[in-house]
Scaffold this motif. Sequence first.
Motif, short mmCIF file in Angstrom:
data_model
loop_
_atom_site.label_atom_id
_atom_site.label_comp_id
_atom_site.label_asym_id
_atom_site.label_seq_id
_atom_site.Cartn_x
_atom_site.Cartn_y
_atom_site.Cartn_z
N MET A 133 47.65 67.12 -17.01
CA MET A 133 46.94 66.52 -15.88
C MET A 133 47.92 66.14 -14.78
SD MET A 133 43.77 64.30 -17.36
CE MET A 133 44.66 63.29 -18.48
N ARG A 160 48.93 69.13 -12.94
CA ARG A 160 47.82 69.59 -12.12
C ARG A 160 47.77 68.77 -10.83
NH1 ARG A 160 42.51 68.39 -13.26
NH2 ARG A 160 41.05 69.80 -12.24
N ALA A 161 47.94 67.45 -11.00
CA ALA A 161 47.88 66.56 -9.84
C ALA A 161 49.02 66.84 -8.87
CB ALA A 161 47.92 65.10 -10.30
N ALA A 205 34.82 58.97 -16.88
CA ALA A 205 35.61 59.58 -15.81
C ALA A 205 36.89 60.18 -16.39
CB ALA A 205 35.93 58.53 -14.75
N GLN A 206 37.47 59.42 -17.32
CA GLN A 206 38.69 59.90 -17.99
C GLN A 206 38.38 61.18 -18.79
OE1 GLN A 206 41.85 58.90 -18.24
NE2 GLN A 206 42.54 59.95 -20.11
N GLU A 264 38.17 64.17 -16.61
CA GLU A 264 39.52 64.61 -16.24
C GLU A 264 40.14 65.44 -17.36
OE1 GLU A 264 42.22 64.22 -13.76
OE2 GLU A 264 40.26 64.53 -12.84
N GLU A 265 39.96 64.94 -18.57
CA GLU A 265 40.56 65.64 -19.71
C GLU A 265 39.91 67.00 -19.93
OE1 GLU A 265 41.99 61.67 -22.21
OE2 GLU A 265 40.46 63.01 -23.06
N ALA A 323 38.68 68.90 -17.68
CA ALA A 323 39.24 69.78 -16.65
C ALA A 323 40.65 70.20 -17.04
CB ALA A 323 39.25 69.08 -15.30
N ALA A 324 41.39 69.27 -17.63
CA ALA A 324 42.75 69.59 -18.05
C ALA A 324 42.77 70.60 -19.19
CB ALA A 324 43.47 68.30 -18.46
#
Lengths: 216, 384
Positions: A207, A210-211, B36-37, B40-41, B43-44
């Motif tokens: 992540m 990615r950021a 939300a976390q 994100e994960e 997507a990761a």
Amino acid sequence: MDVPSRLDAGRALEARAPAGPAAPDAAEADLLARARDGNLFAFDEIVKRYQRRVYATAVRIVRRHDVADDVVQEAFLRAHQALGRFDLSRPFGPWICRIAANLAVNHVRSPQAREEALPEAHAETPVRGGSPLVGVLETEARTELARALDGLSADQRAVFVLRVFEELSYKEIAEALEISIGTVMSRLSRARERLRVALTPYLGAAMARRAEGGER
Amino acid sequence: MSSHPAERLSAFLDGELSATDRAQVESHLRECPACAQELEELAAVDAFAREVPVQAPDGYFEALPARVRARVRRPARIPRPALWAVAAAAAVMAVVVTPVVLQHERSVMAPAAQAVPEGPAPATLAASIAPAPPAFAQSGDAGRSAQPLRPAKSEVHGRLQEREEADKPAENVLSKKQTNTADQAFRRDASAAAPAAPPPATVAAAATPAAAPPVPAAASRAAVAGFEEARTSAPEPKVMAETVEAQTAAAGERARDEAGADARKDRARPAERKLAAGSGAFSHPDDRALMTEKRYEALLTRPATSVAQARALRDAWDLFAHDFPADARADEARVRAIEAGVLAWTLGRDPADLAAVRTRGRAYLEAENAPQAARVRAALEALP
């Protein structure tokens, strides 16, 4: 395969497996038209253009080289036979990948394929540059990902691959695999959830990258 | 706070939710850091998976185009080198054992054959099994005649069913199916090579793969011819309900007998002959014949009630004729391509279709060998 050892894996992948709907390309349409008329050289060109992408789709679903090889050949064969029905104004890549995904799933679903054990951990590409610690973590993460992918069903992997790598819509995936959109949605959700749980310890780094990069 | 969207997060990520669902998830995400976390994960996970390249063995992509090409030309299973040794041994066995076996076969099959209305039953059977010269001469004539070589429907059906039965476990397995067949063939060969007397059809069938190597192109064409003729020489479905192996055995036997003489010389047009010769040996005539037959049968029953369907059918027949130029049904396929072309024009009145069918028709009629010229002319009469 010709994987340059220190090359950024992400970019390498982009280069050999362009994902997503490509703009229909006139040269390609011409090649396809000639292939349809029986020109084997034209079809050869098509194979050369798409073999890596089709192979990637297949091997990500079936998880074995020998089976993927079968699938890839069969997919090209099918595509060749069906060229007469193919709308040349449409991009060939997503079409052949859908054929391959469908073949891959059915292949794995067969009783014979089920009996075969899943492969051992995959030979992973060498660690990318950066600090040794990042490298070690990344290698671990890849091993973990491979294991988690092995733990999914082929059906789940097919949905995941068509979505994440081929960037097909749910509707397109549903058509390709002859399942309902609801099934696409739930399989994909379950697949991602399992991968997420398996990879949680490593996702922070991904992540962050990615950021920072604003890209994969 | 609304309930956690759980399953919907993944679809949210893909932008595949309805507007209502999306709004709900969005408002939930604003209130729920855990979700939300998780988003994100997720997507990761995708991003991470994309980073991992796939690998194939060295040289794989260099060799693949040629391997695909070979299969496009010759849609048969991939030959296994080890198989040839066994098959060759089996062929030797077959030469010795076959006469005995055929004797046996005849006596076993006689009751079934008696149901055949005309012709002495054992002779008919022999025609479909044994490489008897009279049967071959007779069927050679049949091949040259202007008769469309269309098999009786029930006949094809019975055989397809039979074959599908055999293929069942691998029904959806596609290419794997071919490997299966190869395995079966291997077993057959192995059993043929065994000292104990194997079942009749088995031994004869074992000769089939071995027929190709010595004189590849000619043998394969002769084998296909033999297959055709084995089928045309058998008048009744009952007889045809014989195992596929027996028929392909006949084809293989004949291929061996006729390896030197190109049985189809006068039927194939020059260009096709070149193509067929260039496409190399069909190492397994039975596979090829079966493949041909399945496609042929599928095309025969394919509906064409719209312009698009008629065009597709026209093109499919063309492709069939192109893929199997030396097959006896190629001529029928060419004629049917023309008929489908006429239909496409009749249904759509598209000048392009008209031009296409005229070109096909002319090409057919101008060829040095046009056994169904009358039928083509009749079809073309529907055009302006």
